[in-house]
Design an enzyme around this catalytic site. Structure first.
Site, PDB file in Angstrom:
ATOM      1  N   HIS A 278      47.554  39.149  35.081  1.00 47.62           N
ATOM      2  CA  HIS A 278      47.979  38.153  36.068  1.00 47.62           C
ATOM      3  C   HIS A 278      47.202  36.849  35.897  1.00 47.62           C
ATOM      4  CE1 HIS A 278      48.929  41.707  38.959  1.00 47.62           C
ATOM      5  NE2 HIS A 278      50.072  41.201  38.553  1.00 47.62           N
TER       6      HIS A 278
ATOM      7  N   CYS B 211      42.657  41.248  44.674  1.00 45.24           N
ATOM      8  CA  CYS B 211      43.895  42.040  44.753  1.00 45.24           C
ATOM      9  C   CYS B 211      43.889  43.090  45.855  1.00 45.24           C
ATOM     10  CB  CYS B 211      44.193  42.674  43.423  1.00 45.24           C
ATOM     11  SG  CYS B 211      42.971  43.854  42.936  1.00 45.24           S
TER      12      CYS B 211
HETATM   13  C1  CIR Z   1      48.965  47.135  38.044  1.00 41.33           C
HETATM   14  O1  CIR Z   1      48.995  47.246  36.817  1.00 41.33           O
HETATM   15  O2  CIR Z   1      49.905  46.676  38.683  1.00 41.33           O
HETATM   16  C2  CIR Z   1      47.727  47.598  38.763  1.00 41.33           C
HETATM   17  N1  CIR Z   1      47.149  48.702  38.083  1.00 41.33           N
HETATM   18  C3  CIR Z   1      46.732  46.482  38.905  1.00 41.33           C
HETATM   19  C4  CIR Z   1      47.195  45.363  39.787  1.00 41.33           C
HETATM   20  C5  CIR Z   1      46.119  44.372  40.058  1.00 41.33           C
HETATM   21  N2  CIR Z   1      46.587  43.366  40.925  1.00 41.33           N
HETATM   22  C6  CIR Z   1      45.990  42.192  41.092  1.00 41.33           C
HETATM   23  O3  CIR Z   1      44.993  41.917  40.448  1.00 41.33           O
HETATM   24  N3  CIR Z   1      46.541  41.341  41.918  1.00 41.33           N
END
Ligand code: CIR
Length: 253
Positions: free
Chosen positions: A158, A246
């Site tokens: 991201h 997150c």
């Molecule tokens: C994913 O791959 O969607 C999750 N394992 C990690 C998401 C992390 N989200 C964020 O940093 N906003």
């Protein structure tokens, strides 16, 4: 009132999506999540919790599900199909306080690709967020007089995996992930090469900045600017490609 909306860690967190096949430990993740919650409480946030859902191993990453833009809650549409079902419970929690608008198919948008700093919204064009998603977000922002800048993102999940605000005009950037000229007149601090991907940060309302303890050299460059950093261990969250932003949606209503 300053509020942090968090979602509990599911028992299935070891099945969270990872880019490099790691298997994060749910028990240690729960303890790290509790420390994170405590740090937010100490900084003055009232904590609200959405229950975990074991059918959604990534649900602790609540930031990806709803983005608050000005006065509007934008229900995101995560780019990983297994994560689409994480959105409704979070919208349900916020929907009685803010008007809600939905990102609609074929658009995809993960909240981790949305960064608000210095009066502008930056949106990462990534493996998870497509042009339609950015266009729909830009429409909601534009209606409220907020400019949106699109930033293509490479080599990371991201935008906020690689570009982390540490105050209202400074970002720490992982080298070679974004075209830094798109970051306008923000002050840029590079993440130390040997700490690549390990730095994350979350500026708190009490003026301190939560930082990962896994990137001490980068954290010390931030501290050298006079910023009060507070290191925290989130190794299991990092193992699941998450960071400090997150695990919460912060708002003041
Ligand atoms: C994913 O791959 O969607 C999750 N394992 C990690 C998401 C992390 N989200 C964020 O940093 N906003």
């Amino acid at each position: 009132m300053l509020t942090a909306l968090l979602r509990e860690v599911p028992r299935t967190f070891d099945q969270a999506i990872t880019r490099d096949g790691q298997s994060p430990d749910p028990v240690r993740a729960k303890a790290q999540h509790a420390s994170y919650q405590k740090a937010l409480e100490e900084a003055g946030y009232r904590i609200e919790l959405v229950a975990a859902d074991d059918n959604h191993p990534d649900c602790v990453f609540i930031e990806d599900t709803v983005v608050i833009v000005g006065e509007i809650a934008v229900a995101a549409r995560p780019g990983a199909p297994s994560r689409l079902g994480e959105v409704p419970p979070v919208v349900g929690h916020l929907g009685d306080r803010l008007p809600v608008e939905h990102i609609e198919e074929p658009a995809t948008l993960d909240g981790g690709d949305v960064m608000f700093i210095d009066g502008k919204l930056y949106a990462g064009l990534s493996d998870r967020t497509n042009r339609e998603g950015i266009d729909q977000l830009g429409e909601v922002a534009g209606r409220q007089g907020i400019d949106l800048i699109t930033v293509p993102v490479t080599r990371v999940l991201h935008l906020k995996s690689a570009v982390l605000p540490v105050d209202d005009r400074t970002v720490v950037v992982t080298p070679e992930t974004v075209d830094e000229s798109l970051l306008d007149d923000l002050r840029i601090i590079p993440e130390a090469e040997r700490e690549r991907g390990l730095f994350s940060a979350l500026p708190l309302a009490d003026g301190r900045v939560l930082v990962t303890d896994a990137a001490p050299q980068t954290a010390s460059s931030v501290a050298d600017l006079g910023i009060d950093v507070r290191p925290i261990d989130i190794s299991e969250i990092l193992a699941a490609d998450g960071g400090l932003t997150c695990m919460s949606i912060l708002f003041d209503i």
